[in-house]
Enzyme design. Sequence first.
Site, short mmCIF file in Angstrom:
data_model
loop_
_atom_site.label_atom_id
_atom_site.label_comp_id
_atom_site.label_asym_id
_atom_site.label_seq_id
_atom_site.Cartn_x
_atom_site.Cartn_y
_atom_site.Cartn_z
N ALA A 45 -8.17 11.65 3.44
CA ALA A 45 -9.45 12.02 4.04
C ALA A 45 -10.03 13.20 3.29
O ALA A 45 -9.31 14.14 2.94
CB ALA A 45 -9.25 12.36 5.51
N THR A 99 -3.43 4.95 -1.45
CA THR A 99 -4.42 5.52 -0.55
C THR A 99 -5.05 6.78 -1.12
O THR A 99 -4.55 7.38 -2.08
CB THR A 99 -3.80 5.84 0.82
N TYR A 100 -6.15 7.17 -0.51
CA TYR A 100 -6.95 8.32 -0.92
C TYR A 100 -7.18 9.13 0.34
O TYR A 100 -7.82 8.65 1.28
CB TYR A 100 -8.27 7.79 -1.48
N ALA A 125 -19.57 3.02 2.93
CA ALA A 125 -18.88 2.32 1.85
C ALA A 125 -19.84 1.43 1.05
O ALA A 125 -19.61 1.20 -0.13
CB ALA A 125 -17.73 1.50 2.40
N HIS A 156 -7.71 3.37 -3.80
CA HIS A 156 -8.63 3.55 -2.68
C HIS A 156 -9.62 4.66 -3.04
O HIS A 156 -9.29 5.55 -3.81
CB HIS A 156 -7.89 3.96 -1.43
N GLU A 211 0.86 -1.18 0.00
CA GLU A 211 0.00 0.00 0.00
C GLU A 211 0.89 1.23 0.00
O GLU A 211 1.81 1.33 0.83
CB GLU A 211 -0.90 -0.01 1.24
N ARG A 231 -15.36 4.07 3.84
CA ARG A 231 -16.11 5.24 4.30
C ARG A 231 -15.15 6.39 4.46
O ARG A 231 -15.43 7.51 4.09
CB ARG A 231 -16.80 4.93 5.63
N GLY A 232 -14.00 6.11 5.05
CA GLY A 232 -13.00 7.14 5.28
C GLY A 232 -13.06 7.69 6.69
O GLY A 232 -14.06 7.56 7.38
N ASP A 233 -11.97 8.28 7.09
CA ASP A 233 -11.87 8.86 8.43
C ASP A 233 -12.40 10.28 8.42
O ASP A 233 -12.34 10.98 7.41
CB ASP A 233 -10.40 8.90 8.87
#
Length: 152
Positions: free
Chosen positions: A56, A53-54, A132, A82, A22, A112-114
């Site tokens: 927040a 990654t994507y 999600a 992501h 990742e 969903r994400g932080d």
Amino acid sequence: MPEPLTIAERLRAGGRPTFSFEYFPPADAPGAFTLLDTVMSLGELRPDWVSVTYGATGSTRERTFDAVRAIHRHAGVLTMGHLTVAGQSEGEVRAAIEAYADLGVRHILALRGDPPAGEGRFSRHPEGLANATELVRGALQHGEFLGVHLDV
């Protein structure tokens, strides 16, 4: 030549452990070169796939797409992007799905994400998706994806 296995097929196949790397999207052009060099070097270990990654609220969205594009084109490894719903409207999420499709990426890790830093709880964007699961439904409606992986 047979089609390469999807991530889901690789996981179902069994018989051996699978592993992936990742990566975080680089902040600048020198970082992009370092990232691609790293991916190429670690490619000798034959990961089953790599992901990017994507941030927040989609804060690193363009850098994520740039990194995914470079890895997908040059590294010869299955690439998954992501995607989060946090802090984004449904239109922004749809645009991200379409961007992945345009890049030729057919695997998305749906998150969903932080919440943004400093916010204790997730809060749905007023024009956004709640979770999600809704992201997976949208991805399947708006793109031809081989594997949309759900993490709720």
